[in-house]
Design a protein around this motif. Structure first.
Motif, PDB file in Angstrom:
ATOM      1  N   THR A   1       0.834  -1.197   0.000  1.00 27.67           N
ATOM      2  CA  THR A   1       0.000   0.000   0.000  1.00 27.67           C
ATOM      3  C   THR A   1       0.874   1.255   0.000  1.00 27.67           C
ATOM      4  N   THR A   2       0.246   2.373  -0.313  1.00 30.93           N
ATOM      5  CA  THR A   2       0.964   3.647  -0.297  1.00 30.93           C
ATOM      6  C   THR A   2       1.562   3.916   1.077  1.00 30.93           C
ATOM      7  N   ALA A   3       0.773   3.721   2.125  1.00 34.19           N
ATOM      8  CA  ALA A   3       1.255   3.972   3.489  1.00 34.19           C
ATOM      9  C   ALA A   3       2.425   3.071   3.842  1.00 34.19           C
ATOM     10  N   GLU A   4       2.386   1.808   3.420  1.00 31.48           N
ATOM     11  CA  GLU A   4       3.484   0.883   3.720  1.00 31.48           C
ATOM     12  C   GLU A   4       4.772   1.329   3.020  1.00 31.48           C
ATOM     13  N   TRP A   5       4.645   1.723   1.746  1.00 28.90           N
ATOM     14  CA  TRP A   5       5.829   2.196   1.025  1.00 28.90           C
ATOM     15  C   TRP A   5       6.411   3.455   1.673  1.00 28.90           C
ATOM     16  N   ILE A   6       5.547   4.397   1.986  1.00 30.70           N
ATOM     17  CA  ILE A   6       6.029   5.657   2.545  1.00 30.70           C
ATOM     18  C   ILE A   6       6.723   5.430   3.874  1.00 30.70           C
ATOM     19  N   ALA A   7       6.147   4.578   4.724  1.00 27.27           N
ATOM     20  CA  ALA A   7       6.772   4.303   6.019  1.00 27.27           C
ATOM     21  C   ALA A   7       8.144   3.660   5.842  1.00 27.27           C
ATOM     22  N   ALA A   8       8.243   2.701   4.934  1.00 28.47           N
ATOM     23  CA  ALA A   8       9.511   1.997   4.736  1.00 28.47           C
ATOM     24  C   ALA A   8      10.562   2.892   4.088  1.00 28.47           C
ATOM     25  N   LEU A   9      10.173   3.690   3.118  1.00 31.47           N
ATOM     26  CA  LEU A   9      11.134   4.520   2.401  1.00 31.47           C
ATOM     27  C   LEU A   9      11.548   5.738   3.212  1.00 31.47           C
ATOM     28  N   GLU A  10      10.627   6.332   3.954  1.00 31.32           N
ATOM     29  CA  GLU A  10      11.005   7.459   4.810  1.00 31.32           C
ATOM     30  C   GLU A  10      11.994   7.034   5.891  1.00 31.32           C
ATOM     31  N   ALA A  11      11.902   5.776   6.319  1.00 34.12           N
ATOM     32  CA  ALA A  11      12.805   5.271   7.359  1.00 34.12           C
ATOM     33  C   ALA A  11      14.253   5.242   6.896  1.00 34.12           C
ATOM     34  N   VAL A  12      14.460   5.174   5.569  1.00 35.30           N
ATOM     35  CA  VAL A  12      15.829   5.170   5.034  1.00 35.30           C
ATOM     36  C   VAL A  12      16.105   6.422   4.203  1.00 35.30           C
ATOM     37  N   ALA A  13      15.294   7.468   4.390  1.00 31.96           N
ATOM     38  CA  ALA A  13      15.503   8.782   3.772  1.00 31.96           C
ATOM     39  C   ALA A  13      15.445   8.754   2.249  1.00 31.96           C
ATOM     40  N   VAL A  14      14.520   7.963   1.706  1.00 34.75           N
ATOM     41  CA  VAL A  14      14.252   7.999   0.268  1.00 34.75           C
ATOM     42  C   VAL A  14      13.022   8.879   0.055  1.00 34.75           C
ATOM     43  N   PRO A  15      13.136   9.977  -0.701  1.00 30.63           N
ATOM     44  CA  PRO A  15      12.009  10.890  -0.870  1.00 30.63           C
ATOM     45  C   PRO A  15      10.822  10.217  -1.563  1.00 30.63           C
ATOM     46  N   CYS A  16       9.661  10.334  -0.936  1.00 33.77           N
ATOM     47  CA  CYS A  16       8.450   9.741  -1.474  1.00 33.77           C
ATOM     48  C   CYS A  16       7.261  10.425  -0.827  1.00 33.77           C
ATOM     49  N   GLY A  17       6.080  10.188  -1.357  1.00 42.01           N
ATOM     50  CA  GLY A  17       4.906  10.798  -0.761  1.00 42.01           C
ATOM     51  C   GLY A  17       3.642  10.411  -1.485  1.00 42.01           C
ATOM     52  N   PRO A  18       2.489  10.738  -0.880  1.00 40.93           N
ATOM     53  CA  PRO A  18       1.201  10.427  -1.498  1.00 40.93           C
ATOM     54  C   PRO A  18       0.801  11.483  -2.517  1.00 40.93           C
ATOM     55  N   ILE A  19      -0.269  11.233  -3.236  1.00 43.34           N
ATOM     56  CA  ILE A  19      -0.888  12.214  -4.124  1.00 43.34           C
ATOM     57  C   ILE A  19      -2.211  12.595  -3.472  1.00 43.34           C
ATOM     58  N   ASN A  20      -2.211  13.710  -2.778  1.00 41.47           N
ATOM     59  CA  ASN A  20      -3.348  14.084  -1.943  1.00 41.47           C
ATOM     60  C   ASN A  20      -4.421  14.838  -2.705  1.00 41.47           C
ATOM     61  N   THR A  21      -5.672  14.615  -2.303  1.00 48.16           N
ATOM     62  CA  THR A  21      -6.746  15.518  -2.682  1.00 48.16           C
ATOM     63  C   THR A  21      -6.617  16.790  -1.835  1.00 48.16           C
ATOM     64  N   LEU A  22      -7.345  17.839  -2.190  1.00 42.09           N
ATOM     65  CA  LEU A  22      -7.271  19.060  -1.390  1.00 42.09           C
ATOM     66  C   LEU A  22      -7.827  18.840   0.010  1.00 42.09           C
ATOM     67  N   GLU A  23      -8.804  17.957   0.152  1.00 47.22           N
ATOM     68  CA  GLU A  23      -9.294  17.612   1.486  1.00 47.22           C
ATOM     69  C   GLU A  23      -8.169  17.017   2.327  1.00 47.22           C
ATOM     70  N   GLN A  24      -7.390  16.139   1.728  1.00 48.87           N
ATOM     71  CA  GLN A  24      -6.264  15.536   2.443  1.00 48.87           C
ATOM     72  C   GLN A  24      -5.153  16.552   2.707  1.00 48.87           C
ATOM     73  N   VAL A  25      -4.962  17.487   1.765  1.00 50.23           N
ATOM     74  CA  VAL A  25      -3.937  18.515   1.958  1.00 50.23           C
ATOM     75  C   VAL A  25      -4.213  19.309   3.226  1.00 50.23           C
ATOM     76  N   PHE A  26      -5.437  19.815   3.369  1.00 56.04           N
ATOM     77  CA  PHE A  26      -5.729  20.680   4.507  1.00 56.04           C
ATOM     78  C   PHE A  26      -5.957  19.902   5.802  1.00 56.04           C
ATOM     79  N   ALA A  27      -6.031  18.568   5.703  1.00 52.33           N
ATOM     80  CA  ALA A  27      -6.064  17.726   6.896  1.00 52.33           C
ATOM     81  C   ALA A  27      -4.679  17.228   7.283  1.00 52.33           C
ATOM     82  N   ASP A  28      -3.679  17.475   6.455  1.00 56.65           N
ATOM     83  CA  ASP A  28      -2.328  16.984   6.709  1.00 56.65           C
ATOM     84  C   ASP A  28      -1.748  17.646   7.958  1.00 56.65           C
TER      85      ASP A  28
END
Length: 402
Positions: free
Chosen positions: A303-330
């Motif tokens: 899943t997106t969350a699994e990839w982001i958690a694993a890659l952020e742990a080793v400092a590989v830049p990654c992220g989701p593609i947010n809707t504006l609702e998700q942007v302002f809830a971030d």
């Protein structure tokens, strides 16, 4: 006190590029007076729906588009077609530090409001003209619009899927960039005035801005003679640097160097970093048609969350593609206070997006929300020109004011 609290801005512009610049100047503390035509005002006041809703959930008639770019301003309605209205604007310009305008080339000369006319009465005036194509050249008389300039200036040739149609960017990016350059130009001219005591004319064109902002893509063409092609979400010079599908959506993978690629491969359980076809960015760009499908086959396994958690742990830049609702809830967006709520006379409050500028000694301020049409006419004429109520009444009798 804002960094520009000593600066008076007379804003004759409308729609987006000019108002974007004047809003930035207003956020920095400048007293921005927005001159609008009686009855209708800035065209974007009617660019809806959507409209701001009042406390009962009913539309106020104030377009969201207008709200996006007109806070920290005071609205004055002046009929520029009347000689008395023209004279009043000249009086205001005599008190101003900056004039912003986006009329067609020569459009203000008939009113005696062009640069030469106003410079004659205020030599310290910084006068910024924003047009589609500039004050000179074979296209100077043409009207310029963001969508048109995105096409003419090459941006759309670079935007969209390789096998799809050219696409414009989802916001009026050329207008926004022009507003930013206008702000930079005004600040540079104000700094120069501190040295010389004189103002100057800034000739700013949407087309010039769009071509200048082609950045590396322009240089990719100029150094090779080969026009870059549309790559969708991929990067022309870096691989992998694009969106990839996951088990529940998509994610962005933005690998900027070979070390980050090796870490990505380790998380993905692949030996691509040891493959000479992929071990360097130059090799990966050359062999992107081979590597990208291999990565896509791998990213769909988590899943997106699994990839982001694993890659952020080793400092590989990654992220989701947010809707504006998700942007302002971030949580980061919320922590930085990027949503605003400003007082509004019809709705109680109006939402907005904060300035990204963070100045430690002279921070931006949000003194007032976007104004109603003409709501500050009397106050500005008193503050800037010391006109009495009787004098203002006389101007209304002359139909100079809305």
């Amino acid at each position: 006190m804002g960094a520009l609290s000593h600066i008076k801005v007379l804003d004759l512009s409308r729609v987006l590029a000019g108002p974007w610049a004047s809003q930035i100047l207003g956020d920095l503390g400048a007293d921005v007076v927005k001159i609008e035509r009686p009855g209708g005002g800035d065209d974007t006041r009617s660019w809806g729906p959507p409209y701001l809703l009042d406390e009962a959930g009913q539309p106020t008639g104030e377009a969201a588009y207008f709200l996006s770019t007109n806070r920290n301003k005071r609205s004055v309605t002046v009929d520029m077609s009347q000689p008395s209205g023209q004279a009043l604007i000249r009086q205001l310009a005599a008190q101003a530090d900056v004039v912003l305008e986006n009329f067609k080339v020569g459009g203000l000369k008939q009113y005696g409001l062009d640069y030469d006319s106003l410079h004659a009465i205020n030599p310290r005036l910084v006068y910024c003209s924003i047009t589609g194509f500039g004050q000179t050249g074979p296209y100077a008389e043409r009207a310029g619009y963001d969508f048109l300039i995105q096409g003419l200036g090459g941006l759309m040739s670079l935007t969209g899927e390789p096998d799809g149609d050219p696409q414009k960017v989802g916001v009026a990016l050329t207008d926004i960039m022009t507003g930013l350059y206008a702000t930079i130009g005004v600040l540079a001219a104000l700094a120069d005035r501190e040295r010389t005591g004189k103002g100057q004319h800034i000739d700013l064109a949407l087309l010039d801005v769009q071509v200048a902002c082609l950045a590396n893509q322009a240089m990719n063409y100029l150094t090779t003679g080969q026009a870059p092609k549309r790559l969708g979400n991929a990067h022309p010079n870096i691989v992998p640097y694009q969106a990839f599908p996951t088990a529940d959506g998509d994610m962005i993978l933005a690998v900027g160097n070979d070390g980050q690629f090796a870490k990505f491969c380790e998380v993905a359980g692949k030996d691509w970093a040891q493959d000479e076809r992929f071990s360097t960015n130059r090799a990966r760009v050359t062999n992107r048609q081979v590597l990208v499908p291999l990565i896509r086959q791998t990213t769909v396994m988590k899943t997106t969350a699994e990839w982001i958690a694993a890659l952020e742990a080793v400092a590989v830049p990654c992220g989701p593609i947010n809707t504006l609702e998700q942007v302002f809830a971030d949580p980061q967006v919320q922590h930085r206070g990027l949503r605003l709520d400003l007082p509004h006379p019809l709705a109680g409050h109006a939402p907005g997006v904060a300035s990204p500028l963070r100045l430690s000694a002279s921070p931006v301020s949000y003194r007032n929300g976007p104004p109603l049409l003409g709501q500050d006419t009397e106050a500005v004429l008193h503050d800037w020109l010391a006109l009495s109520a009787q004098q203002i009444h006389a101007l209304r009798e002359q139909q100079a004011l809305g």
